[in-house]
Design a protein around this motif. Structure first.
Motif, PDB file in Angstrom:
ATOM      1  N   HIS A 148       0.831  -1.212   0.000  1.00 12.27           N
ATOM      2  CA  HIS A 148       0.000   0.000   0.000  1.00 12.27           C
ATOM      3  C   HIS A 148       0.864   1.261   0.000  1.00 12.27           C
ATOM      4  N   ALA A 149       2.003   1.196   0.681  1.00 11.40           N
ATOM      5  CA  ALA A 149       2.904   2.358   0.697  1.00 11.40           C
ATOM      6  C   ALA A 149       3.460   2.633  -0.696  1.00 11.40           C
ATOM      7  N   LEU A 150       3.925   1.585  -1.359  1.00 11.24           N
ATOM      8  CA  LEU A 150       4.568   1.765  -2.663  1.00 11.24           C
ATOM      9  C   LEU A 150       3.587   2.220  -3.749  1.00 11.24           C
ATOM     10  N   ARG A 151       2.315   1.933  -3.559  1.00 13.11           N
ATOM     11  CA  ARG A 151       1.310   2.326  -4.558  1.00 13.11           C
ATOM     12  C   ARG A 151       0.799   3.750  -4.344  1.00 13.11           C
ATOM     13  N   GLN A 180      18.529  -4.754   3.567  1.00 16.16           N
ATOM     14  CA  GLN A 180      19.313  -3.576   3.177  1.00 16.16           C
ATOM     15  C   GLN A 180      20.079  -3.829   1.876  1.00 16.16           C
ATOM     16  N   THR A 181      20.623  -5.024   1.757  1.00 20.05           N
ATOM     17  CA  THR A 181      21.331  -5.378   0.521  1.00 20.05           C
ATOM     18  C   THR A 181      20.406  -5.258  -0.688  1.00 20.05           C
ATOM     19  N   GLN A 182      19.181  -5.749  -0.542  1.00 18.58           N
ATOM     20  CA  GLN A 182      18.201  -5.659  -1.628  1.00 18.58           C
ATOM     21  C   GLN A 182      17.858  -4.201  -1.948  1.00 18.58           C
ATOM     22  N   LEU A 183      17.673  -3.403  -0.907  1.00 18.30           N
ATOM     23  CA  LEU A 183      17.283  -2.000  -1.103  1.00 18.30           C
ATOM     24  C   LEU A 183      18.401  -1.183  -1.744  1.00 18.30           C
ATOM     25  N   VAL A 184      19.622  -1.413  -1.299  1.00 20.73           N
ATOM     26  CA  VAL A 184      20.767  -0.678  -1.860  1.00 20.73           C
ATOM     27  C   VAL A 184      20.916  -0.993  -3.350  1.00 20.73           C
ATOM     28  N   ALA A 185      20.642  -2.233  -3.727  1.00 18.79           N
ATOM     29  CA  ALA A 185      20.707  -2.612  -5.138  1.00 18.79           C
ATOM     30  C   ALA A 185      19.683  -1.853  -5.986  1.00 18.79           C
ATOM     31  N   MET A 186      18.640  -1.336  -5.310  1.00 18.78           N
ATOM     32  CA  MET A 186      17.619  -0.545  -6.022  1.00 18.78           C
ATOM     33  C   MET A 186      17.881   0.955  -5.920  1.00 18.78           C
ATOM     34  N   GLY A 187      19.015   1.332  -5.328  1.00 27.21           N
ATOM     35  CA  GLY A 187      19.320   2.749  -5.166  1.00 27.21           C
ATOM     36  C   GLY A 187      18.663   3.368  -3.953  1.00 27.21           C
ATOM     37  N   SER A 188      18.108   2.536  -3.087  1.00 25.19           N
ATOM     38  CA  SER A 188      17.452   3.020  -1.876  1.00 25.19           C
ATOM     39  C   SER A 188      18.244   2.554  -0.659  1.00 25.19           C
ATOM     40  N   SER A 189      17.675   2.734   0.518  1.00 24.43           N
ATOM     41  CA  SER A 189      18.341   2.296   1.746  1.00 24.43           C
ATOM     42  C   SER A 189      17.334   2.318   2.882  1.00 24.43           C
ATOM     43  N   PRO A 211       1.700  -8.041  -4.693  1.00 20.84           N
ATOM     44  CA  PRO A 211       2.782  -7.957  -5.694  1.00 20.84           C
ATOM     45  C   PRO A 211       3.637  -6.702  -5.513  1.00 20.84           C
ATOM     46  N   THR A 212       4.353  -6.651  -4.412  1.00 15.54           N
ATOM     47  CA  THR A 212       5.161  -5.462  -4.099  1.00 15.54           C
ATOM     48  C   THR A 212       6.228  -5.192  -5.157  1.00 15.54           C
ATOM     49  N   GLU A 213       6.749  -6.269  -5.764  1.00 14.28           N
ATOM     50  CA  GLU A 213       7.868  -6.122  -6.709  1.00 14.28           C
ATOM     51  C   GLU A 213       7.529  -5.186  -7.870  1.00 14.28           C
ATOM     52  N   LYS A 214       6.259  -5.123  -8.243  1.00 10.44           N
ATOM     53  CA  LYS A 214       5.840  -4.274  -9.372  1.00 10.44           C
ATOM     54  C   LYS A 214       6.106  -2.790  -9.106  1.00 10.44           C
ATOM     55  N   TYR A 215       6.268  -2.431  -7.821  1.00 12.63           N
ATOM     56  CA  TYR A 215       6.360  -1.015  -7.454  1.00 12.63           C
ATOM     57  C   TYR A 215       7.682  -0.653  -6.773  1.00 12.63           C
ATOM     58  N   PHE A 216       8.678  -1.519  -6.898  1.00 15.05           N
ATOM     59  CA  PHE A 216       9.952  -1.282  -6.212  1.00 15.05           C
ATOM     60  C   PHE A 216      10.620   0.028  -6.658  1.00 15.05           C
ATOM     61  N   ASN A 217      10.291   0.527  -7.850  1.00 13.44           N
ATOM     62  CA  ASN A 217      10.919   1.789  -8.283  1.00 13.44           C
ATOM     63  C   ASN A 217      10.383   2.996  -7.521  1.00 13.44           C
ATOM     64  N   ASN A 218       9.419   2.762  -6.599  1.00 15.02           N
ATOM     65  CA  ASN A 218       8.868   3.866  -5.806  1.00 15.02           C
ATOM     66  C   ASN A 218       9.561   4.035  -4.453  1.00 15.02           C
ATOM     67  N   PHE A 219      10.616   3.247  -4.199  1.00 13.39           N
ATOM     68  CA  PHE A 219      11.386   3.474  -2.973  1.00 13.39           C
ATOM     69  C   PHE A 219      12.121   4.814  -3.074  1.00 13.39           C
ATOM     70  N   TYR A 220      12.239   5.483  -1.951  1.00  9.60           N
ATOM     71  CA  TYR A 220      12.990   6.744  -1.876  1.00  9.60           C
ATOM     72  C   TYR A 220      14.452   6.487  -2.217  1.00  9.60           C
ATOM     73  N   GLN A 221      14.983   7.256  -3.151  1.00 11.92           N
ATOM     74  CA  GLN A 221      16.357   7.055  -3.604  1.00 11.92           C
ATOM     75  C   GLN A 221      17.326   7.838  -2.710  1.00 11.92           C
ATOM     76  N   GLN A 222      18.279   7.136  -2.136  1.00 15.62           N
ATOM     77  CA  GLN A 222      19.259   7.781  -1.264  1.00 15.62           C
ATOM     78  C   GLN A 222      20.504   6.915  -1.170  1.00 15.62           C
ATOM     79  N   ALA A 223      21.585   7.533  -0.699  1.00 16.69           N
ATOM     80  CA  ALA A 223      22.834   6.794  -0.510  1.00 16.69           C
ATOM     81  C   ALA A 223      22.659   5.775   0.616  1.00 16.69           C
ATOM     82  N   PRO A 224      23.392   4.676   0.568  1.00 18.81           N
ATOM     83  CA  PRO A 224      23.280   3.662   1.624  1.00 18.81           C
ATOM     84  C   PRO A 224      23.562   4.243   3.008  1.00 18.81           C
TER      85      PRO A 224
END
Length: 437
Positions: A24-27, A65-74, A171-184
């Motif tokens: 719900h957050a990512l959407r 965290q490893t997964q999130l950093v790979a997406m440019g988030s943290s 299906p959270t994976e469909k919206y992973f590009n909506n994570f806040y982008q930040q340095a690890p």
């Protein structure tokens, strides 16, 4: 200019896939900042600085965290009191909504109410979702709307209500590009939180379907490595989805599915009867039991030195690994409450301190079942005979030999109490307490 974000607050749901609140957050079309708080209110109550559960959470957070950093988030990971952390976050970000999943325990309820009020004053919404159970609160009730207090009719209604919609993954994976982008960002080390780093091999997150398929015939034998799935810790901290497990169980083994329904049942009991989470007997009349509460005998039970090998094996397994086989949990709990006449709350607290998969509702439910004081509990005159339990479930003594190798030697203690004497004593004690006044 403060960044505008929504926040996903992870607690008992340490995974990025099939997570209700995260979905719900990512959407919501606002960048999503993931956070986790090592809550000092909880951590300060832990007695063991090498607590395996803290190490498990730390490992799960590190993996996420490893997964999130790979997406440019943290993920931002904090160590402190949630109220203080959210006061900081409100200063740092323009927050629209904080998303999280329901937690039904008394402390969690109080904490979430306080956080919701704090955020409300700052103009921030606080939204929570069902995630750790299939059915919650009043979703499965009697026809008159009252909560069930007996498992079998509850489980029938639970199964009748179950449909594919309740098991559908988010299906959270469909919206992973909506994570806040930040340095690890750095995760606090265990040492910085005054906990020891310990080498522990945790159970696999992959459910072995062969174990589920053979669960009915194998689950009661503690010597079998593959008799049970050891999913308890993953369900406790949400590193696996209850929907995924229930989907597999529903197709393979009803007995295994029933174990998942027991989780829902005890969470429902805790919700409707919060007194059980605050140290009170479900059946009020059982507060009249005159417990012996012998501290020396309790110490021997804790250390696995009762002179009953099956009991001692269970306690040593728990003390060493943080795990205890479910059949053995019933045996050791019955022994403490019935043979030694020690208050079930002492055992409940010991398990709460030691079990890797400790869950308040299930732990309380199990202990009150053993003491006969809970809902749908064993009748008080049911007293497990440790010798018969051994004959039935560890006939070749493999489990006992693993954990109590000296059980046939002179160094092994004599039984702390004679079974027949203990049984007579507990029946008289319970009968005297429960007789109509």
């Amino acid at each position: 200019m403060k960044p505008s974000v929504n926040i996903i607050w992870f607690r008992r749901d340490l995974r990025l896939s099939d997570n209700a609140a995260l979905y719900h957050a990512l959407r919501a079309d606002v960048p999503v900042l993931p956070i986790f708080i090592f809550d000092t209110t909880i951590l300060n109550q832990l007695q063991d600085r090498a607590d395996k559960r803290v190490a498990f959470i730390h490992a799960a957070i590190t993996e996420m965290q490893t997964q999130l950093v790979a997406m440019g988030s943290s993920m931002q990971v904090f160590h402190g009191k949630p109220m203080d952390i959210f006061l900081q976050l409100v200063q740092l970000y323009t927050i629209g909504t904080v998303f999280t999943n329901h937690d039904y325990e008394p402390y969690a309820q109080e904490r979430d109410t306080a956080i919701a009020n704090l955020l409300g004053e700052a103009g921030v919404d606080f939204k929570t979702y069902k995630d750790q159970v299939i059915f919650e609160k009043s979703e499965v009730t009697k026809d008159d709307g009252k909560p069930y207090t007996v498992f079998t009719p509850y489980s029938r209604k639970w199964k009748a209500k179950l449909s594919a919609d309740y098991l559908k993954a988010y299906p959270t994976e469909k919206y992973f590009n909506n994570f806040y982008q930040q340095a690890p960002t750095l995760i606090p080390s265990l040492a910085s939180m005054n906990f020891e780093s310990i080498e522990t091999v945790f159970p696999s997150k992959q459910l072995n379907e062969e174990i589920v398929r053979k669960y009915s015939q194998n689950r009661d034998f503690p010597a079998l490595d593959n008799g049970t799935s050891k999913m308890g810790v993953h369900l406790r901290f949400g590193t696996v989805s209850i929907r995924a497990l229930a989907t597999i169980a529903a197709g393979l083994n009803e007995t295994y599915l029933n174990e998942l329904i027991w989780r829902d049942f005890y969470q429902m009991i805790l919700w409707h009867f919060p007194k059980v989470g605050k140290g009170q007997a479900f059946k009020a009349e059982y507060e009249k039991i005159k417990w012996r509460n012998n501290e020396e005998e309790f110490k021997k039970w804790c250390e696995g030195k009762t002179g009953y090998p099956i009991v001692d094996a269970g306690m040593r397994e728990l003390n060493t690994t943080g795990f205890m086989h479910n059949r053995v949990r019933m045996i050791v709990a019955s022994f403490l409450t019935k043979h030694l006449l020690i208050d079930w709350r002492w055992g409940e607290a010991y398990f709460a301190n030691k079990l890797l998969d400790f869950d308040l509702s299930a732990n309380n439910g199990g202990w009150q079942w053993a003491a006969s004081s809970g809902c749908d509990a064993a009748p008080y005159f049911r007293v497990f005979n440790p010798y018969l339990q051994t004959e039935k479930f560890d006939k070749e003594l493999k489990y006992i030999k693993k954990w109590v190798p000296e059980f046939q030697e002179f160094s092994y203690p004599q039984p702390i109490v004679v079974h027949e004497v203990a049984r007579k004593r507990v029946l008289e004690t319970y009968a005297a307490a429960l007789k109509p006044s």
